[in-house]
Enzyme design. Structure first.
Site, PDB file in Angstrom:
ATOM      1  N   HIS A 146     -16.127 -26.689   2.700  1.00 45.92           N
ATOM      2  CA  HIS A 146     -16.023 -25.699   1.615  1.00 45.92           C
ATOM      3  C   HIS A 146     -14.619 -25.531   1.049  1.00 45.92           C
ATOM      4  O   HIS A 146     -14.431 -24.843   0.052  1.00 45.92           O
ATOM      5  CB  HIS A 146     -16.538 -24.327   2.080  1.00 45.92           C
ATOM      6  CG  HIS A 146     -15.571 -23.603   2.963  1.00 45.92           C
ATOM      7  ND1 HIS A 146     -15.346 -23.966   4.264  1.00 45.92           N
ATOM      8  CD2 HIS A 146     -14.749 -22.548   2.729  1.00 45.92           C
ATOM      9  CE1 HIS A 146     -14.445 -23.165   4.802  1.00 45.92           C
ATOM     10  NE2 HIS A 146     -14.046 -22.293   3.884  1.00 45.92           N
TER      11      HIS A 146
HETATM   12  N1  UDP Z   1     -20.769 -19.391   9.108  1.00 48.47           N
HETATM   13  C1  UDP Z   1     -22.015 -18.803   8.928  1.00 48.47           C
HETATM   14  N2  UDP Z   1     -22.944 -19.477   8.168  1.00 48.47           N
HETATM   15  C2  UDP Z   1     -22.716 -20.693   7.624  1.00 48.47           C
HETATM   16  C3  UDP Z   1     -21.433 -21.281   7.808  1.00 48.47           C
HETATM   17  C4  UDP Z   1     -20.478 -20.590   8.548  1.00 48.47           C
HETATM   18  O1  UDP Z   1     -22.277 -17.709   9.447  1.00 48.47           O
HETATM   19  O2  UDP Z   1     -23.604 -21.237   6.955  1.00 48.47           O
HETATM   20  C5  UDP Z   1     -19.758 -18.651   9.886  1.00 48.47           C
HETATM   21  C6  UDP Z   1     -19.130 -19.426  11.017  1.00 48.47           C
HETATM   22  O3  UDP Z   1     -19.892 -19.297  12.196  1.00 48.47           O
HETATM   23  C7  UDP Z   1     -17.750 -18.796  11.133  1.00 48.47           C
HETATM   24  C8  UDP Z   1     -17.445 -18.355   9.722  1.00 48.47           C
HETATM   25  O4  UDP Z   1     -18.687 -18.346   9.003  1.00 48.47           O
HETATM   26  O5  UDP Z   1     -17.758 -17.673  11.972  1.00 48.47           O
HETATM   27  C9  UDP Z   1     -16.503 -19.316   9.070  1.00 48.47           C
HETATM   28  O6  UDP Z   1     -16.413 -19.045   7.740  1.00 48.47           O
HETATM   29  P1  UDP Z   1     -15.922 -20.093   6.637  1.00 48.47           P
HETATM   30  O7  UDP Z   1     -16.198 -21.460   7.118  1.00 48.47           O
HETATM   31  O8  UDP Z   1     -16.511 -19.653   5.353  1.00 48.47           O
HETATM   32  O9  UDP Z   1     -14.358 -19.788   6.510  1.00 48.47           O
HETATM   33  P2  UDP Z   1     -13.062 -20.194   7.316  1.00 48.47           P
HETATM   34  O10 UDP Z   1     -13.296 -19.946   8.776  1.00 48.47           O
HETATM   35  O11 UDP Z   1     -12.740 -21.612   7.005  1.00 48.47           O
HETATM   36  O12 UDP Z   1     -12.020 -19.278   6.760  1.00 48.47           O
END
Ligand code: UDP
Length: 380
Positions: free
Chosen positions: A218
């Site tokens: 993403h």
């Molecule tokens: N997550 C979720 N559903 C999804 C994909 C990710 O609940 O379809 C959760 C994942 O378990 C983690 C969080 O979202 O706790 C991560 O978010 P994201 O990947 O959007 O952002 P980043 O961590 O890169 O800031």
């Protein structure tokens, strides 16, 4: 003690649930939390779904700001948060991670002298072209209490001039830094058993334990750069074809849009007609945890997902040139492969053929309780 907590993006909503749970179970009589949702993420499956599932109280305020350019979005958030802080007059504002909601909360609070508590402090990618890196640095330097989940995060703060043994009282000019473990580790441990009982995701997508790979992409430098996006999907196709594994891919709204826009039409067709590629809408946290627990491997550019893979002792290919979670790469459980086809291929070969080790690096599952008691001691 009255605190205002700012949430906005999916990972912040999930992280905030750990502290809200600790308040509910252990600090009900001493901490009153006012939740403010900026509206940075607004799709039901990027926001609302988590409130029920993770038992987070409904936010008292929703600024409904939604998508916009960095400047417009951050400015609207600063104005909205400032107004709420002036009304609520909390003893602290609690901020998570590195999004525009974090930055806006830090600026709004620091300028009117409300102490900032930053959870996930000190993490650095050392890549200032990432908006997240700018948000993290700015927030840390507006903070009074800084809670780092890792030793390397703590060390980064020391290198930036934060003191290690300074006495209380703490303030923006005399901030206190901690290495306290990760609130997301608290969450993953707490929800792992709940997910086993409640999630139907394996059945729904006909997935067998250890026979599938969980993939998420993403970050805008992957989704919005056509060469990188094509290289990533060509690599995933090659892994699927050589391993026979299924790939389950919850699609972030941005990724969905960019796949249609940027992927080579033949590649897009090959992927869409491959029955081992399972694309779905963004999943709930319990479903995501269930996939992380049962997959063979994780391939992701997400900060949170790479770390959760580690919690559940799964190897991970990180689709970025660098990571803030350097410990999981240093111990060999994760490999930085960027969007490079060769590197992704060899990372898959290596990680699927060796026994990986997953030392305890992220605390004892009680970081949230620790944070609450330190806030009470120093800011109430
Ligand atoms: N997550 C979720 N559903 C999804 C994909 C990710 O609940 O379809 C959760 C994942 O378990 C983690 C969080 O979202 O706790 C991560 O978010 P994201 O990947 O959007 O952002 P980043 O961590 O890169 O800031």
């Amino acid at each position: 003690m009255n605190i205002v907590t700012i949430i906005g993006a999916r990972p912040q909503i999930i992280k905030a649930s750990a502290l809200s749970r600790a308040i509910k179970t252990s600090f009900k009589n001493s901490i009153n939390e006012v939740l403010v949702h900026t509206g940075q993420h607004y799709d039901t499956n990027m926001s609302a779904v988590f409130f029920d599932e993770l038992q987070i109280p409904a936010p008292q305020y929703n600024l409904n700001i939604g998508s916009a350019s960095h400047g417009k979005q951050s400015a609207a958030m600063i104005a909205g948060i400032e107004e709420i802080l002036q009304k609520e007059k909390p003893q602290a504002i609690v901020l998570y991670g590195d999004t525009n909601s974090t930055l806006a909360g830090a600026i709004a609070a620091a300028k009117i002298h409300i102490p900032v508590v930053h959870i996930e402090a000190g993490l650095r990618s050392f890549n200032k072209t990432m908006p997240e890196e700018l948000n993290r640095i700015a927030c840390d330097h507006c903070s009074t209490l800084l809670f780092s989940p890792t030793q390397s995060g703590y060390n980064n703060l020391v290198k930036e001039g934060f003191k290690t043994h300074n006495p209380a009282p703490y303030s923006i000019n005399n901030p206190k830094i901690y290495h306290c473990g990760d609130v997301m580790y608290d969450n993953s441990m707490y929800f792992a058993d709940v997910a086993e009982k409640k999630s139907e995701v394996l059945k729904k997508y006909h997935l067998q334990k250890d026979r599938f790979i969980l993939t998420t992409i993403h970050r805008d430098n992957n989704t919005d750069v056509p060469e990188r996006l094509n290289s990533l999907f060509a690599s995933l196709l090659e892994i699927q074809q050589s391993s026979g594994m299924s790939l389950i891919f919850p699609l972030h709204p941005r990724t969905k849009k960019c796949m249609e826009q940027w992927l080579d039409k033949t590649l897009l067709h090959q992927i869409q007609s491959n029955t081992h590629f399972i694309f779905c809408e963004p999943l709930s946290f319990l479903d995501t945890v269930m996939l992380e627990k049962n997959c063979q491997m994780v391939i992701t550019d997400s900060g949170g997902v790479q770390k959760e893979a580690f919690y559940f002792k799964k190897p991970c290919i990180i689709l970025r040139p660098e990571t803030e979670w350097v410990e999981i790469v240093a111990c060999g459980a994760a490999i930085l492969a960027d969007a490079d086809k060769e590197k992704i291929h060899s990372a898959y070969q290596l990680l699927s053929s060796k026994n990986n080790s997953f030392p305890s690096l992220f605390g004892d599952g009680k970081a949230s309780e620790f944070i609450c008691s330190e806030m009470l001691q120093h800011l109430s």
